[in-house]
Design a protein around this motif. Structure first.
Motif, PDB file in Angstrom:
ATOM      1  N   LEU A 130      -2.457  -5.200   1.980  1.00  0.00           N
ATOM      2  CA  LEU A 130      -3.672  -4.873   2.734  1.00  0.00           C
ATOM      3  C   LEU A 130      -4.581  -4.085   1.796  1.00  0.00           C
ATOM      4  O   LEU A 130      -4.187  -3.041   1.267  1.00  0.00           O
ATOM      5  CB  LEU A 130      -3.358  -4.062   3.982  1.00  0.00           C
ATOM      6  CG  LEU A 130      -4.562  -3.794   4.906  1.00  0.00           C
ATOM      7  CD1 LEU A 130      -4.132  -3.760   6.375  1.00  0.00           C
ATOM      8  CD2 LEU A 130      -5.295  -2.499   4.553  1.00  0.00           C
ATOM      9  N   LEU A 131      -5.779  -4.616   1.594  1.00  0.00           N
ATOM     10  CA  LEU A 131      -6.781  -4.017   0.715  1.00  0.00           C
ATOM     11  C   LEU A 131      -7.909  -3.445   1.554  1.00  0.00           C
ATOM     12  O   LEU A 131      -8.390  -4.092   2.494  1.00  0.00           O
ATOM     13  CB  LEU A 131      -7.330  -5.075  -0.246  1.00  0.00           C
ATOM     14  CG  LEU A 131      -8.582  -4.715  -1.040  1.00  0.00           C
ATOM     15  CD1 LEU A 131      -8.274  -3.666  -2.112  1.00  0.00           C
ATOM     16  CD2 LEU A 131      -9.182  -5.969  -1.690  1.00  0.00           C
ATOM     17  N   CYS A 158       2.332  -3.768   0.407  1.00  0.00           N
ATOM     18  CA  CYS A 158       1.580  -2.756  -0.332  1.00  0.00           C
ATOM     19  C   CYS A 158       0.206  -2.540   0.279  1.00  0.00           C
ATOM     20  O   CYS A 158      -0.487  -3.503   0.640  1.00  0.00           O
ATOM     21  CB  CYS A 158       1.432  -3.209  -1.787  1.00  0.00           C
ATOM     22  SG  CYS A 158       0.505  -2.052  -2.835  1.00  0.00           S
ATOM     23  N   LEU A 159      -0.176  -1.279   0.392  1.00  0.00           N
ATOM     24  CA  LEU A 159      -1.553  -0.893   0.722  1.00  0.00           C
ATOM     25  C   LEU A 159      -2.294  -0.594  -0.576  1.00  0.00           C
ATOM     26  O   LEU A 159      -1.776   0.130  -1.437  1.00  0.00           O
ATOM     27  CB  LEU A 159      -1.577   0.371   1.576  1.00  0.00           C
ATOM     28  CG  LEU A 159      -1.205   0.290   3.052  1.00  0.00           C
ATOM     29  CD1 LEU A 159      -1.172   1.689   3.634  1.00  0.00           C
ATOM     30  CD2 LEU A 159      -2.192  -0.575   3.820  1.00  0.00           C
ATOM     31  N   VAL A 160      -3.481  -1.147  -0.709  1.00  0.00           N
ATOM     32  CA  VAL A 160      -4.360  -0.837  -1.839  1.00  0.00           C
ATOM     33  C   VAL A 160      -5.636  -0.258  -1.248  1.00  0.00           C
ATOM     34  O   VAL A 160      -6.446  -0.974  -0.658  1.00  0.00           O
ATOM     35  CB  VAL A 160      -4.682  -2.082  -2.681  1.00  0.00           C
ATOM     36  CG1 VAL A 160      -5.607  -1.716  -3.832  1.00  0.00           C
ATOM     37  CG2 VAL A 160      -3.394  -2.736  -3.204  1.00  0.00           C
ATOM     38  N   LEU A 161      -5.809   1.050  -1.378  1.00  0.00           N
ATOM     39  CA  LEU A 161      -6.940   1.762  -0.777  1.00  0.00           C
ATOM     40  C   LEU A 161      -7.825   2.313  -1.880  1.00  0.00           C
ATOM     41  O   LEU A 161      -7.420   3.210  -2.620  1.00  0.00           O
ATOM     42  CB  LEU A 161      -6.437   2.893   0.117  1.00  0.00           C
ATOM     43  CG  LEU A 161      -5.387   2.504   1.167  1.00  0.00           C
ATOM     44  CD1 LEU A 161      -4.941   3.731   1.949  1.00  0.00           C
ATOM     45  CD2 LEU A 161      -5.919   1.430   2.104  1.00  0.00           C
ATOM     46  N   VAL A 162      -9.018   1.769  -2.010  1.00  0.00           N
ATOM     47  CA  VAL A 162      -9.985   2.238  -3.001  1.00  0.00           C
ATOM     48  C   VAL A 162     -10.929   3.186  -2.276  1.00  0.00           C
ATOM     49  O   VAL A 162     -11.719   2.763  -1.422  1.00  0.00           O
ATOM     50  CB  VAL A 162     -10.755   1.071  -3.642  1.00  0.00           C
ATOM     51  CG1 VAL A 162     -11.741   1.591  -4.682  1.00  0.00           C
ATOM     52  CG2 VAL A 162      -9.781   0.074  -4.271  1.00  0.00           C
ATOM     53  N   GLU A 163     -10.853   4.463  -2.609  1.00  0.00           N
ATOM     54  CA  GLU A 163     -11.596   5.466  -1.860  1.00  0.00           C
ATOM     55  C   GLU A 163     -12.196   6.503  -2.812  1.00  0.00           C
ATOM     56  O   GLU A 163     -12.116   6.373  -4.028  1.00  0.00           O
ATOM     57  CB  GLU A 163     -10.685   6.130  -0.831  1.00  0.00           C
ATOM     58  CG  GLU A 163     -10.237   5.204   0.296  1.00  0.00           C
ATOM     59  CD  GLU A 163     -11.398   4.738   1.172  1.00  0.00           C
ATOM     60  OE1 GLU A 163     -12.457   5.408   1.194  1.00  0.00           O
ATOM     61  OE2 GLU A 163     -11.236   3.710   1.842  1.00  0.00           O
ATOM     62  N   TYR A 228     -11.002   6.647  -6.733  1.00  0.00           N
ATOM     63  CA  TYR A 228      -9.602   6.400  -7.079  1.00  0.00           C
ATOM     64  C   TYR A 228      -9.089   5.218  -6.259  1.00  0.00           C
ATOM     65  O   TYR A 228      -9.707   4.781  -5.273  1.00  0.00           O
ATOM     66  CB  TYR A 228      -8.755   7.638  -6.772  1.00  0.00           C
ATOM     67  CG  TYR A 228      -8.798   8.043  -5.319  1.00  0.00           C
ATOM     68  CD1 TYR A 228      -7.892   7.539  -4.390  1.00  0.00           C
ATOM     69  CD2 TYR A 228      -9.773   8.934  -4.843  1.00  0.00           C
ATOM     70  CE1 TYR A 228      -7.950   7.877  -3.061  1.00  0.00           C
ATOM     71  CE2 TYR A 228      -9.836   9.286  -3.506  1.00  0.00           C
ATOM     72  CZ  TYR A 228      -8.923   8.748  -2.622  1.00  0.00           C
ATOM     73  OH  TYR A 228      -8.988   9.093  -1.294  1.00  0.00           O
ATOM     74  N   ALA A 229      -7.936   4.719  -6.666  1.00  0.00           N
ATOM     75  CA  ALA A 229      -7.176   3.773  -5.852  1.00  0.00           C
ATOM     76  C   ALA A 229      -5.853   4.428  -5.491  1.00  0.00           C
ATOM     77  O   ALA A 229      -5.188   5.013  -6.363  1.00  0.00           O
ATOM     78  CB  ALA A 229      -6.929   2.488  -6.616  1.00  0.00           C
ATOM     79  N   LEU A 230      -5.496   4.359  -4.238  1.00  0.00           N
ATOM     80  CA  LEU A 230      -4.186   4.810  -3.784  1.00  0.00           C
ATOM     81  C   LEU A 230      -3.354   3.569  -3.477  1.00  0.00           C
ATOM     82  O   LEU A 230      -3.744   2.743  -2.647  1.00  0.00           O
ATOM     83  CB  LEU A 230      -4.297   5.718  -2.577  1.00  0.00           C
ATOM     84  CG  LEU A 230      -2.992   6.410  -2.143  1.00  0.00           C
ATOM     85  CD1 LEU A 230      -3.272   7.751  -1.498  1.00  0.00           C
ATOM     86  CD2 LEU A 230      -2.179   5.538  -1.184  1.00  0.00           C
ATOM     87  N   LEU A 231      -2.212   3.450  -4.138  1.00  0.00           N
ATOM     88  CA  LEU A 231      -1.323   2.317  -3.977  1.00  0.00           C
ATOM     89  C   LEU A 231      -0.060   2.805  -3.286  1.00  0.00           C
ATOM     90  O   LEU A 231       0.619   3.712  -3.798  1.00  0.00           O
ATOM     91  CB  LEU A 231      -0.986   1.697  -5.324  1.00  0.00           C
ATOM     92  CG  LEU A 231      -2.195   1.406  -6.222  1.00  0.00           C
ATOM     93  CD1 LEU A 231      -1.739   0.941  -7.603  1.00  0.00           C
ATOM     94  CD2 LEU A 231      -3.101   0.365  -5.595  1.00  0.00           C
ATOM     95  N   ALA A 232       0.255   2.240  -2.139  1.00  0.00           N
ATOM     96  CA  ALA A 232       1.394   2.692  -1.337  1.00  0.00           C
ATOM     97  C   ALA A 232       2.262   1.501  -0.982  1.00  0.00           C
ATOM     98  O   ALA A 232       1.755   0.440  -0.581  1.00  0.00           O
ATOM     99  CB  ALA A 232       0.918   3.397  -0.085  1.00  0.00           C
TER     100      ALA A 232
END
Length: 234
Positions: A130-131, A158-163, A228-232
């Motif tokens: 999920l992006l 995986c979560l890809v959160l660009v924040e 940043y990107a947070l990858l979870a």
């Protein structure tokens, strides 16, 4: 790992009005949305910079990707071009129409839906990735959205959160007017990496933060605010 499910608080009339105003704002912004370098990715260097990061964040071939808050589909286009199966969701019909046209013009398959990012209208389908990019600050309950998004992933997903924190170096007068009442949103103006990590951490097996402020090609020029990107991973 804690349960990913969380009950969503019923929206108040004020919440509903604000959500409608935010949707209307982005719908009206759709025709000019791609004029921003990191939105339209029209410059070859900017497009290549995002393609490179996506190849790192979504390394497997033919992943099922949910692009939440897809906007005009620029990242969906890159992902589909890399062979992934993409579903895009955005609340603004104007954004979705442009995303559909963009992918069709490129001859690439993708599925786009108009819907609430807090609860994407994808039924029981589960995704590998999920992006979400630059979306959480617009949501009335970002913590509830994160719970919901985690529940949309397959095991090992995986979560890809660009924040980030938007325009911290710019004065208030330099920021274009946004939807009335948006200043009451929990993460109005963006969210710091440590805050997002603390909120998401209990829901996932592991996460890491990748700073992005120091790569001017991603943004079409230098930036001085936090990005940043947070990858979870589940």
């Amino acid at each position: 790992m804690d349960s990913p499910h969380r009950s969503r608080t019923s929206p108040t009339a004020t919440d509903t009005a604000l959500t409608s105003a935010i949707t209307a704002y982005w719908d009206s912004a759709a025709p000019s949305f791609d004029d921003e370098p990191d939105h339209g990715l029209r410059d070859a260097r900017t497009r290549a910079a995002w393609a490179e990061r996506l190849a790192v964040w979504v390394p497997s071939r033919s992943a099922e990707v949910l692009d939440v808050g897809c906007g005009t589909g620029s990242l969906s286009l890159l992902l589909a071009g890399a062979g992934h199966r993409v579903t895009g969701v955005d609340a603004a019909p104007g954004m979705v129409a442009r995303a559909q046209a963009k992918l069709q013009a490129a001859g690439l398959p993708a599925h786009f839906l108009v819907g609430d990012a807090m609860a994407p209208p994808t039924g029981e389908q589960r995704f590998d990735v999920l992006l979400s990019r630059h979306l959480l600050w617009t949501l009335p309950d970002p913590a509830a959205a994160l719970h919901e998004w985690v529940s949309r992933l397959r095991p090992g997903g995986c979560l890809v959160l660009v924040e980030g924190r938007w325009r911290e170096s710019a004065g208030a007068d330099a920021t274009p007017p946004y939807a009335a009442g948006a200043e009451t949103l929990p993460w109005y103006g963006g969210v710091r990496a440590d805050t997002l990590a603390a909120t998401l951490g209990p829901l996932v097996a592991g996460l890491r933060v990748e700073p992005l402020s120091d790569n001017p090609h991603l943004w079409g020029g230098p930036v001085s605010d936090e990005r940043y990107a947070l990858l979870a991973h589940l």
